[in-house]
Design an enzyme around this catalytic site. Structure first.
Site, PDB file in Angstrom:
ATOM      1  N   ASP A  45       1.825  28.799  19.845  1.00  0.00           N
ATOM      2  CA  ASP A  45       1.922  27.371  20.151  1.00  0.00           C
ATOM      3  C   ASP A  45       1.212  26.565  19.068  1.00  0.00           C
ATOM      4  O   ASP A  45       0.638  27.115  18.124  1.00  0.00           O
ATOM      5  CB  ASP A  45       1.448  27.059  21.579  1.00  0.00           C
ATOM      6  CG  ASP A  45      -0.029  27.311  21.785  1.00  0.00           C
ATOM      7  OD1 ASP A  45      -0.779  27.350  20.781  1.00  0.00           O
ATOM      8  OD2 ASP A  45      -0.451  27.451  22.944  1.00  0.00           O
ATOM      9  N   LYS A  49       5.972  22.971  18.359  1.00  0.00           N
ATOM     10  CA  LYS A  49       6.713  21.755  18.007  1.00  0.00           C
ATOM     11  C   LYS A  49       7.988  22.162  17.307  1.00  0.00           C
ATOM     12  O   LYS A  49       8.057  22.261  16.104  1.00  0.00           O
ATOM     13  CB  LYS A  49       5.888  20.813  17.146  1.00  0.00           C
ATOM     14  CG  LYS A  49       4.847  21.486  16.284  1.00  0.00           C
ATOM     15  CD  LYS A  49       4.094  20.432  15.524  1.00  0.00           C
ATOM     16  CE  LYS A  49       2.974  20.893  14.720  1.00  0.00           C
ATOM     17  NZ  LYS A  49       2.622  21.836  13.963  1.00  0.00           N
ATOM     18  N   MET A  54      -6.683  17.740  28.298  1.00  0.00           N
ATOM     19  CA  MET A  54      -5.482  16.894  28.235  1.00  0.00           C
ATOM     20  C   MET A  54      -5.691  15.574  28.983  1.00  0.00           C
ATOM     21  O   MET A  54      -4.758  15.057  29.606  1.00  0.00           O
ATOM     22  CB  MET A  54      -4.269  17.649  28.804  1.00  0.00           C
ATOM     23  CG  MET A  54      -3.905  18.867  27.971  1.00  0.00           C
ATOM     24  SD  MET A  54      -2.584  19.854  28.688  1.00  0.00           S
ATOM     25  CE  MET A  54      -3.485  20.810  29.895  1.00  0.00           C
TER      26      MET A  54
HETATM   27  N1  SAH Z   1      -5.298  27.434  26.960  1.00  0.00           N
HETATM   28  C1  SAH Z   1      -6.090  26.434  26.283  1.00  0.00           C
HETATM   29  C2  SAH Z   1      -5.806  25.049  26.815  1.00  0.00           C
HETATM   30  C3  SAH Z   1      -4.395  24.591  26.583  1.00  0.00           C
HETATM   31  S1  SAH Z   1      -4.116  22.965  27.141  1.00  0.00           S
HETATM   32  C4  SAH Z   1      -7.563  26.791  26.404  1.00  0.00           C
HETATM   33  O1  SAH Z   1      -7.911  27.680  27.181  1.00  0.00           O
HETATM   34  O2  SAH Z   1      -8.383  26.188  25.705  1.00  0.00           O
HETATM   35  C5  SAH Z   1      -4.401  22.048  25.669  1.00  0.00           C
HETATM   36  C6  SAH Z   1      -5.644  21.229  25.806  1.00  0.00           C
HETATM   37  O3  SAH Z   1      -6.797  22.049  25.634  1.00  0.00           O
HETATM   38  C7  SAH Z   1      -5.795  20.164  24.761  1.00  0.00           C
HETATM   39  O4  SAH Z   1      -5.039  19.017  25.073  1.00  0.00           O
HETATM   40  C8  SAH Z   1      -7.282  19.895  24.849  1.00  0.00           C
HETATM   41  O5  SAH Z   1      -7.605  19.144  25.996  1.00  0.00           O
HETATM   42  C9  SAH Z   1      -7.820  21.301  25.050  1.00  0.00           C
HETATM   43  N2  SAH Z   1      -8.172  21.939  23.766  1.00  0.00           N
HETATM   44  C10 SAH Z   1      -7.686  23.086  23.259  1.00  0.00           C
HETATM   45  N3  SAH Z   1      -8.264  23.375  22.075  1.00  0.00           N
HETATM   46  C11 SAH Z   1      -9.156  22.386  21.826  1.00  0.00           C
HETATM   47  C12 SAH Z   1     -10.053  22.098  20.761  1.00  0.00           C
HETATM   48  N4  SAH Z   1     -10.169  22.903  19.706  1.00  0.00           N
HETATM   49  N5  SAH Z   1     -10.808  20.973  20.848  1.00  0.00           N
HETATM   50  C13 SAH Z   1     -10.712  20.141  21.918  1.00  0.00           C
HETATM   51  N6  SAH Z   1      -9.883  20.364  22.937  1.00  0.00           N
HETATM   52  C14 SAH Z   1      -9.108  21.465  22.912  1.00  0.00           C
END
Ligand code: SAH
Length: 271
Positions: free
Chosen positions: A50, A71, A186
């Protein structure tokens, strides 16, 4: 060419043709991959990833073909059904498939849905957890997810449902009262509503908050604010970055614990 170093001696699992490994890549810093993830990167024929997985991590699998489901055509994300079908087709074609997702595959990453589809299609699956942004990103921002002086509970909340709206199923009163520390994934787009709901449910308008963008990456940016100013300051977060919203007294600890800005080059903090 990426220099390859051997994995430490261990009975590492073999990614067999026809299998799908559903693997978390961590929040961004390649050093936060698990060894199982690295082992998977070394063996995959194809990596279905992703948008959150950085190129630097993908470059550690030079033998693998890459399929970007984040994307498609540079525009919208691939539909979840299409991703599941693609994974099933690749496995049935005898590929060694690595499904690589940001953070942890089972935390707001639809990994559960993908595993269900694969298992229903009798495709063998292994799931490798990753460091979720809500844990790794907080540590990188100098905010302990728990601290005995401040909180005995922490909640992970999503600000996004299937349609992109703030999930109607969220009971903000219960969330506001039930957990001292809130980590909202998010949530950027709905920061104003989230702050209003929390204040309406009894949280202090002056409660400290943090907006963490690109956590653990070289361009990590942390904005400290309060519930009152959350929406205003959220508007200053980089538009296309992944962002976490953090609500809770623990954010104050950043004043002492912001180790990253002392070792890393560009970090910004704004009021
Ligand atoms: N599976 C992922 C989350 C996916 S949803 C996890 O466990 O982290 C995607 C959201 O995760 C983003 O919109 C943001 O809110 C958060 N996110 C993921 N990576 C991030 C990062 N490096 N910095 C800040 N927020 C992050």
């Amino acid at each position: 060419m990426t220099q390859m170093f051997p994995l430490p001696a261990h009975g590492w699992p073999v990614l067999q043709p026809g299998w799908v490994w559903l693997v978390g890549a961590g929040p961004g810093d390649p050093g936060l991959l698990t060894l199982h993830a690295l082992n998977a990167l070394r063996q995959a024929d194809v990596i279905v990833h992703d948008a959150l997985v950085p190129d630097e991590i993908l470059a550690w699998a030079p033998q693998a073909r890459l399929e970007d489901m984040g994307k498609r055509a540079g525009k919208t994300s691939a539909r979840q059904d299409d991703i599941c079908h693609r994974l099933i087709d690749l496995a049935r074609a005898g590929q060694r498939v690595l499904r690589l997702k940001g953070g942890d595959p089972y935390v707001f990453g639809r990994g559960g849905e993908e595993a269900q589809a694969l298992i229903a299609a009798h495709v063998p699956v292994r799931v490798v957890p990753g460091i979720t942004a809500g844990i790794g990103g907080l540590a990188a921002a100098g905010i302990p997810a728990t601290h005995r002086d401040f909180n005995q509970s922490v909640s992970f909340v999503t600000g996004h449902d299937h349609s992109g709206a703030l999930p109607a199923s969220l009971d903000w009163r219960a969330i506001a009262q039930g957990s001292q520390m809130l980590v909202i994934y998010m949530g950027l787009r709905h920061a104003e509503k989230i702050a209003a709901q929390l204040i309406g449910a009894g949280r202090a308008a002056s409660e400290p908050c943090a907006i963490i963008a690109n956590a653990t990456r070289p361009d990590q940016q942390v904005i400290e604010t309060t519930l009152t100013h959350l929406a205003r300051d959220a508007a200053n977060a980089p538009a296309s970055a992944p962002v976490l919203l953090v609500v809770g007294e623990n954010v104050r600890l950043r004043a002492e614990l912001d180790w990253a800005s002392q070792v890393a080059a560009p970090m910004m903090a704004a009021e």
